[in-house]
Design a protein around this motif. Structure first.
Motif, PDB file in Angstrom:
ATOM      1  N   GLU A  58       5.528   1.168  -9.083  1.00 34.33           N
ATOM      2  CA  GLU A  58       4.692   0.588 -10.134  1.00 34.33           C
ATOM      3  C   GLU A  58       3.487   1.429 -10.536  1.00 34.33           C
ATOM      4  OE1 GLU A  58       3.819  -3.580  -9.706  1.00 34.33           O
ATOM      5  OE2 GLU A  58       5.824  -3.982  -8.893  1.00 34.33           O
ATOM      6  N   HIS A  59       2.973   2.264  -9.593  1.00 32.03           N
ATOM      7  CA  HIS A  59       1.731   2.988  -9.903  1.00 32.03           C
ATOM      8  C   HIS A  59       1.751   4.473  -9.573  1.00 32.03           C
ATOM      9  CE1 HIS A  59      -0.404  -0.540 -11.231  1.00 32.03           C
ATOM     10  NE2 HIS A  59       0.129  -1.181 -10.216  1.00 32.03           N
ATOM     11  N   GLY A  60       2.828   4.954  -8.979  1.00 25.02           N
ATOM     12  CA  GLY A  60       2.937   6.383  -8.724  1.00 25.02           C
ATOM     13  C   GLY A  60       2.052   6.908  -7.602  1.00 25.02           C
ATOM     14  N   LEU A  61       1.584   6.018  -6.745  1.00 31.26           N
ATOM     15  CA  LEU A  61       0.846   6.485  -5.568  1.00 31.26           C
ATOM     16  C   LEU A  61       1.377   5.750  -4.353  1.00 31.26           C
ATOM     17  CD1 LEU A  61      -2.710   5.082  -5.020  1.00 31.26           C
ATOM     18  CD2 LEU A  61      -1.223   4.066  -6.696  1.00 31.26           C
ATOM     19  N   GLN A 101      -6.785   3.309 -10.610  1.00 33.06           N
ATOM     20  CA  GLN A 101      -5.624   3.246  -9.712  1.00 33.06           C
ATOM     21  C   GLN A 101      -5.852   2.218  -8.614  1.00 33.06           C
ATOM     22  OE1 GLN A 101      -2.630   4.150  -9.645  1.00 33.06           O
ATOM     23  NE2 GLN A 101      -2.313   6.228 -10.350  1.00 33.06           N
ATOM     24  N   LEU A 102      -7.018   2.247  -8.030  1.00 26.42           N
ATOM     25  CA  LEU A 102      -7.345   1.327  -6.943  1.00 26.42           C
ATOM     26  C   LEU A 102      -7.320  -0.117  -7.430  1.00 26.42           C
ATOM     27  CD1 LEU A 102      -8.214   1.046  -3.973  1.00 26.42           C
ATOM     28  CD2 LEU A 102     -10.585   1.311  -4.751  1.00 26.42           C
ATOM     29  N   ALA A 103      -7.966  -0.380  -8.557  1.00 22.10           N
ATOM     30  CA  ALA A 103      -8.014  -1.739  -9.092  1.00 22.10           C
ATOM     31  C   ALA A 103      -6.623  -2.248  -9.468  1.00 22.10           C
ATOM     32  CB  ALA A 103      -8.945  -1.792 -10.305  1.00 22.10           C
ATOM     33  N   ALA A 104      -5.803  -1.389 -10.032  1.00 17.80           N
ATOM     34  CA  ALA A 104      -4.452  -1.807 -10.426  1.00 17.80           C
ATOM     35  C   ALA A 104      -3.549  -2.003  -9.212  1.00 17.80           C
ATOM     36  CB  ALA A 104      -3.846  -0.761 -11.366  1.00 17.80           C
ATOM     37  N   SER A 105      -3.803  -1.283  -8.154  1.00 14.39           N
ATOM     38  CA  SER A 105      -2.945  -1.338  -6.962  1.00 14.39           C
ATOM     39  C   SER A 105      -3.235  -2.532  -6.065  1.00 14.39           C
ATOM     40  CB  SER A 105      -3.118  -0.054  -6.147  1.00 14.39           C
ATOM     41  OG  SER A 105      -2.710   1.058  -6.897  1.00 14.39           O
ATOM     42  N   ARG A 106      -4.460  -2.971  -6.021  1.00 16.81           N
ATOM     43  CA  ARG A 106      -4.826  -4.066  -5.104  1.00 16.81           C
ATOM     44  C   ARG A 106      -3.970  -5.319  -5.285  1.00 16.81           C
ATOM     45  NH1 ARG A 106     -11.105  -2.518  -5.189  1.00 16.81           N
ATOM     46  NH2 ARG A 106     -11.210  -1.605  -3.101  1.00 16.81           N
ATOM     47  N   PRO A 107      -3.798  -5.830  -6.508  1.00 14.19           N
ATOM     48  CA  PRO A 107      -2.976  -7.038  -6.638  1.00 14.19           C
ATOM     49  C   PRO A 107      -1.503  -6.800  -6.301  1.00 14.19           C
ATOM     50  CG  PRO A 107      -3.824  -6.348  -8.793  1.00 14.19           C
ATOM     51  CD  PRO A 107      -4.448  -5.464  -7.771  1.00 14.19           C
ATOM     52  N   VAL A 108      -1.002  -5.621  -6.548  1.00  9.13           N
ATOM     53  CA  VAL A 108       0.385  -5.309  -6.204  1.00  9.13           C
ATOM     54  C   VAL A 108       0.571  -5.409  -4.691  1.00  9.13           C
ATOM     55  CG1 VAL A 108       2.131  -3.461  -6.165  1.00  9.13           C
ATOM     56  CG2 VAL A 108       0.748  -3.838  -8.211  1.00  9.13           C
ATOM     57  N   SER A 158       4.439 -12.022  -0.291  1.00 11.94           N
ATOM     58  CA  SER A 158       5.876 -12.281  -0.345  1.00 11.94           C
ATOM     59  C   SER A 158       6.550 -11.938   0.986  1.00 11.94           C
ATOM     60  CB  SER A 158       6.497 -11.458  -1.479  1.00 11.94           C
ATOM     61  OG  SER A 158       7.895 -11.560  -1.458  1.00 11.94           O
ATOM     62  N   LEU A 159       6.184 -10.809   1.552  1.00 10.37           N
ATOM     63  CA  LEU A 159       6.810 -10.352   2.797  1.00 10.37           C
ATOM     64  C   LEU A 159       6.445 -11.207   4.007  1.00 10.37           C
ATOM     65  CD1 LEU A 159       6.287  -6.532   2.237  1.00 10.37           C
ATOM     66  CD2 LEU A 159       8.501  -7.722   2.268  1.00 10.37           C
ATOM     67  N   THR A 160       5.293 -11.854   3.958  1.00 10.73           N
ATOM     68  CA  THR A 160       4.856 -12.671   5.098  1.00 10.73           C
ATOM     69  C   THR A 160       5.041 -14.164   4.845  1.00 10.73           C
ATOM     70  OG1 THR A 160       2.561 -12.677   4.288  1.00 10.73           O
ATOM     71  CG2 THR A 160       3.170 -10.943   5.870  1.00 10.73           C
ATOM     72  N   ALA A 161       5.775 -14.516   3.813  1.00  5.90           N
ATOM     73  CA  ALA A 161       5.969 -15.919   3.454  1.00  5.90           C
ATOM     74  C   ALA A 161       6.688 -16.719   4.542  1.00  5.90           C
ATOM     75  CB  ALA A 161       6.729 -16.023   2.136  1.00  5.90           C
ATOM     76  N   ALA A 162       7.383 -16.048   5.453  1.00  9.09           N
ATOM     77  CA  ALA A 162       8.077 -16.748   6.541  1.00  9.09           C
ATOM     78  C   ALA A 162       7.094 -17.353   7.547  1.00  9.09           C
ATOM     79  CB  ALA A 162       9.028 -15.789   7.261  1.00  9.09           C
ATOM     80  N   LEU A 163       5.845 -16.912   7.513  1.00  9.49           N
ATOM     81  CA  LEU A 163       4.823 -17.440   8.423  1.00  9.49           C
ATOM     82  C   LEU A 163       4.052 -18.569   7.739  1.00  9.49           C
ATOM     83  CD1 LEU A 163       3.272 -14.146   9.829  1.00  9.49           C
ATOM     84  CD2 LEU A 163       4.894 -15.656  10.969  1.00  9.49           C
TER      85      LEU A 163
END
Length: 148
Positions: free
Chosen positions: A29-32, A101-108, A115-120
């Motif tokens: 999504e952001h290239g970093l 870049q930092l601001a756009a990446s934080r919500p991602v 999503s990955l920790t939704a099992a907890l």
């Protein structure tokens, strides 16, 4: 296998899978990469940030951080400036593009981790966070896990 060894193995495997998933989404999504994000985040958060500050926080060598910062500078995401009190050192600052870049990446990252920790359950996640914070503090209070 001893109980603590199993916990360690699970912790490492969970960290690897979380890191890889978040890294892949961020790159797409952001290239970093997530490692670059972490450096940008530290530079943003630590006043008069130096390479040594990042090395201490991430428990990696100064040489590795210096090379990674060189790549951030080449990408136009940060710049080095003369340290106001130490002529042998420089401070690191985000460029406007690095800030974007930092601001756009934080919500991602937040969304992917949620999503990955939704099992907890929220309580499980809180207890896990507390236990890991306690362990991290204990390890960081000594020389454990520091680069050789």
């Amino acid at each position: 296998m001893r109980h603590v060894t199993k916990v360690f193995t699970d912790l490492v495997r969970v960290e690897t899978r979380l890191y890889n998933a978040v890294n892949a989404r961020l790159r797409t999504e952001h290239g970093l990469g997530l490692g670059q994000f972490e450096l940008l985040e530290i530079i943003d958060r630590v006043p008069r940030c130096r390479v040594l500050d990042i090395a201490g926080e991430l428990a990696i060598t100064v040489g590795a951080v210096s090379k990674a910062v060189d790549r951030l500078v080449a990408a136009g995401w940060c710049r080095r400036a003369a340290h106001p009190h130490d002529r042998r050192s420089s401070t690191l600052h985000l460029t406007p593009e690095g800030e974007r870049q930092l601001a756009a990446s934080r919500p991602v990252i937040e969304n992917e981790l949620a999503s990955l920790t939704a099992a907890l359950t929220p309580d499980d996640l809180t207890r896990t966070a507390s236990a890991l914070a306690t362990l991290r503090t204990a390890l960081e209070s000594g020389s454990h896990g520091q680069p050789s």
